[in-house]
Design a protein around this motif. Structure first.
Motif, PDB file in Angstrom:
ATOM      1  N   ALA A   1       0.965  -1.137  -0.067  1.00 24.58           N
ATOM      2  CA  ALA A   1      -0.055  -0.057   0.022  1.00 24.58           C
ATOM      3  C   ALA A   1       0.729   1.086  -0.108  1.00 24.58           C
ATOM      4  CB  ALA A   1      -0.831  -0.049   1.247  1.00 24.58           C
ATOM      5  N   ALA A   2       1.735   1.344   0.846  1.00 26.72           N
ATOM      6  CA  ALA A   2       2.544   2.642   1.104  1.00 26.72           C
ATOM      7  C   ALA A   2       3.367   2.964  -0.117  1.00 26.72           C
ATOM      8  CB  ALA A   2       3.555   2.476   2.407  1.00 26.72           C
ATOM      9  N   PRO A   3       4.156   1.871  -0.716  1.00 25.02           N
ATOM     10  CA  PRO A   3       4.902   2.313  -1.869  1.00 25.02           C
ATOM     11  C   PRO A   3       4.033   2.677  -3.158  1.00 25.02           C
ATOM     12  CG  PRO A   3       5.655   0.175  -0.952  1.00 25.02           C
ATOM     13  CD  PRO A   3       4.457   0.827  -0.261  1.00 25.02           C
ATOM     14  N   LEU A   4       2.892   1.793  -3.354  1.00 23.00           N
ATOM     15  CA  LEU A   4       2.132   2.262  -4.547  1.00 23.00           C
ATOM     16  C   LEU A   4       1.445   3.585  -4.309  1.00 23.00           C
ATOM     17  CD1 LEU A   4       0.435  -1.230  -5.102  1.00 23.00           C
ATOM     18  CD2 LEU A   4       2.450  -0.276  -6.594  1.00 23.00           C
ATOM     19  N   LEU A   5       0.916   3.872  -3.271  1.00 23.90           N
ATOM     20  CA  LEU A   5       0.478   5.356  -2.976  1.00 23.90           C
ATOM     21  C   LEU A   5       1.284   6.203  -3.235  1.00 23.90           C
ATOM     22  CD1 LEU A   5      -1.859   4.493   0.086  1.00 23.90           C
ATOM     23  CD2 LEU A   5      -2.705   4.801  -2.418  1.00 23.90           C
ATOM     24  N   LEU A   6       2.535   6.210  -2.774  1.00 23.27           N
ATOM     25  CA  LEU A   6       3.390   7.447  -3.035  1.00 23.27           C
ATOM     26  C   LEU A   6       3.765   7.406  -4.453  1.00 23.27           C
ATOM     27  CD1 LEU A   6       5.694   6.615  -0.031  1.00 23.27           C
ATOM     28  CD2 LEU A   6       4.093   8.472  -0.429  1.00 23.27           C
ATOM     29  N   VAL A   7       4.025   6.372  -5.270  1.00 22.83           N
ATOM     30  CA  VAL A   7       4.397   6.351  -6.427  1.00 22.83           C
ATOM     31  C   VAL A   7       3.099   6.992  -7.404  1.00 22.83           C
ATOM     32  CG1 VAL A   7       4.656   5.160  -8.616  1.00 22.83           C
ATOM     33  CG2 VAL A   7       5.809   4.499  -6.606  1.00 22.83           C
ATOM     34  N   TYR A   8       1.864   6.618  -7.046  1.00 21.20           N
ATOM     35  CA  TYR A   8       0.628   7.137  -7.706  1.00 21.20           C
ATOM     36  C   TYR A   8       0.542   8.711  -7.467  1.00 21.20           C
ATOM     37  CZ  TYR A   8      -4.016   6.274  -9.632  1.00 21.20           C
ATOM     38  OH  TYR A   8      -4.955   6.082 -10.586  1.00 21.20           O
ATOM     39  N   ALA A   9       1.040   9.203  -6.346  1.00 19.67           N
ATOM     40  CA  ALA A   9       0.806  10.573  -5.794  1.00 19.67           C
ATOM     41  C   ALA A   9       1.946  11.023  -6.612  1.00 19.67           C
ATOM     42  CB  ALA A   9       1.082  10.723  -4.399  1.00 19.67           C
TER      43      ALA A   9
END
Length: 590
Positions: free
Chosen positions: A230-238
């Protein structure tokens, strides 16, 4: 017989437990149980081409009744009113309201799926509106999800097992089991037996919080999910969304059509991640804690991007239910950010679920809802487009799109001109399809026009049009011109010399050893060819068209199209292929 005694007793005990569980669920939730029973009966009758009410589909209204009544039951229980007649009366009233909103959908301008989603979400948030805390809310949500999964498992075991028995009888003994028997089994199990089993598993305690055992058991999985997924994907998406916003600022390129849905997925993912990891934040590792701490900073720029994209589409094409819901999502997330500011409310995940659920309920029906607002917007858009006749190039498709929206949502009579009768000679209302065609004809719109989402169109013209050739003395038959992948057509003149003829942008280009002349085809002529009504008695896709007299630098040509293919693009429509006959004046090319 002594060997079979314990087995028989065991099956008897299981059957008694099942009946006791079903009885307990029906006594605890009588109105939802009745709704699920009626829903199963309705679908079973529908399998046999009948229904509880002739000519009416009651599946969605009964589903709304079940969800609304269950939400009221759970809300009453959480406030200490379990089993009282007042609580059951409240559940019945809520169920009737849910049923009515979906039964009289046209009168109430009901948008079915958001309303049903809101009612289903109310089952979760109802017991915690104005009471409870985040920890208890999270635990109730987990247990409610478990009850739904158990209901699904019951469906697979019961209906799947009976289907397997039917199939075995067919393959092993040749028994003819009708196909409808399978449908009845799955409908009865899925809409009554399994839901009744699930109702029996819904917790009656609304204040239980995750204990140390539950936290230790789930912490390992949630920690890995948060830290590594969750954390890595959300940061990349952001980062991607912020980079795209920066690109718009620097280049001025407008957002593409899917940007709203990308922001919707991103915002929904952030909210879902916050809800899942909430009880484990104290023991979460750095990546998850970092996202949980900065998530309010990740959303403002995507929200601005969403607002810009939605406002752009609405300014061009008006409000639709989808755009309404996208805008509503942006507003809800903005409110959630505002709610997050006070320390007393910060970190309360109940708002992350309750606000979207209440917003869906508000959008689901009524004059403020998505459908009613969209109807008003599309009606205003249609009236603005047809206010000036004839329609400008490219506006036929826009006007037809708005009129079709009104047709599909039972509001087409509101677009009728004041002098048009909306009732037949006998006083009965005209059918919507008939009114749609009459309104389109009144404004010179082809009701059968089909243009792809990219604006592409193709039309054939085979009707005979008598026209004097005036002073044209050269006939060039069976001409086919295309913009892409085709060399200019070579034509030898009777008096000697030659011409090249090509289709360039929105013009027929003719050259003879000099600067080529472009005979521009007016946008209105292209629009007319793309949108002209189909005549009665002609073949599919075929109609007559007036020849085009084109001029350039004092020279004239006459084009008689038999086929055109083009695109209704902005700022001007253009042709990609043109077939037909071209007439020239020889003196123009000496």
């Amino acid at each position: 017989m002594s060997h079979f005694g314990p087995t028989i007793a065991g099956f008897r005990t299981v059957a008694e437990d099942m009946l006791a569980g079903a009885r307990g669920a029906m006594l605890r939730f009588p109105v939802p149980s009745l709704a699920f029973l009626l829903l199963a009966i309705e679908v079973n009758l529908d399998i046999n081409d009948h229904g509880l009410i002739a000519g009416r589909d009651l599946r969605l209204p009964l589903a709304g009744l079940a969800c609304a009544a269950l939400a009221a039951n759970l809300g009453g229980e959480a406030r200490g009113h379990r089993g009282s007649w007042q609580a059951q009366a409240l559940a019945a009233a809520a169920g009737v309201a849910g049923f009515a909103a979906l039964f009289w959908d046209r009168a109430l301008n009901t948008f079915e799926w958001p309303l049903l989603a809101g009612l289903a979400g109310l089952v979760l948030v109802g017991p915690f509106l104005g009471r409870g805390n985040s920890q208890a809310f999270w635990m109730f949500g987990v247990r409610l999800t478990f009850a739904v999964l158990l209901a699904g498992l019951a469906l697979l075991l019961v209906a799947g097992g009976l289907s397997a028995i039917f199939a075995s009888l067919t393959y092993l003994f040749g028994a003819e089991i009708p196909e409808r028997a399978y449908e009845h089994v799955w409908a009865t199990t899925g809409l009554f037996i399994a839901p009744l089993f699930g109702l029996g598993q819904i917790p009656a305690d609304f204040d239980t919080e995750p204990d140390a055992t539950a936290q230790a058991f789930m912490d390992r999985g949630v920690r890995s999910l948060g830290d590594y997924v969750a954390a890595p994907l959300l940061l990349v998406y952001a980062v991607i969304l912020h980079a795209y916003a920066l690109k718009i600022v620097l280049t001025g390129d407008v957002p593409e059509g899917q940007i709203g849905w990308l922001v919707l997925c991103y915002g929904g993912s952030v909210m879902a991640a916050l809800i899942v990891i909430h009880p484990f934040l104290d023991t979460a590792r750095a990546p998850t804690r970092f996202v949980a701490r900065i998530w309010p900073l990740l959303l403002p720029v995507p929200l601005v991007l969403l607002a810009y994209a939605v406002a752009l589409r609405i300014s061009e094409y008006g409000i639709t239910p989808e755009r309404y819901l996208l805008a509503l999502f942006g507003l809800v997330v903005a409110v959630i950010l505002a709610v997050h500011i006070p320390k007393s409310l910060r970190g309360d995940i109940r708002y992350l679920v309750a606000l979207p659920v209440l917003a869906l309920l508000a959008a689901g029906f009524g004059p403020q809802g998505a459908l009613a607002t969209s109807i008003r917007s599309q009606l205003a858009r249609f009236e603005a487009l047809v206010a000036h006749q004839p329609l400008a190039p490219g506006q036929h498709q826009e006007a037809l799109s708005a009129l079709r929206f009104l047709l599909y949502n039972d509001a087409v009579r509101r677009a009728a001109p004041r002098n048009m009768a909306v009732t037949s000679a006998d006083g009965t209302p005209k059918p919507n399809e008939r009114l749609f065609r009459e309104i389109a004809a009144a404004y010179g719109i082809d009701p059968d026009l089909q243009i792809t989402p990219t604006g592409a169109f193709s039309r054939s013209f085979s009707g005979t049009v008598a026209r004097p050739v005036e002073d044209f003395d050269i006939v060039v038959p069976m001409v086919t011109l295309a913009q892409a992948g085709q060399s200019p057509m070579r034509l030898e003149l009777p008096a000697g010399g030659g011409l090249t003829i090509a289709l360039v942008e929105t013009a027929v280009e003719i050259a003879r050893d000099e600067v080529p002349l472009r005979f521009k085809i007016p946008p209105a002529a292209i629009d007319n060819m793309a949108t002209m009504p189909m005549p009665e008695g002609e073949g599919e896709g075929e109609s007559p068209v007036e020849p085009l007299v084109l001029e350039a630098d004092g020279r004239r040509i006459l084009v008689m199209p038999t086929f055109v293919h083009g695109e209704m693009t902005s700022p001007e429509p253009h042709l990609l292929t043109l077939s037909g006959t071209i007439l020239l004046r020889e003196r123009d090319w000496r």
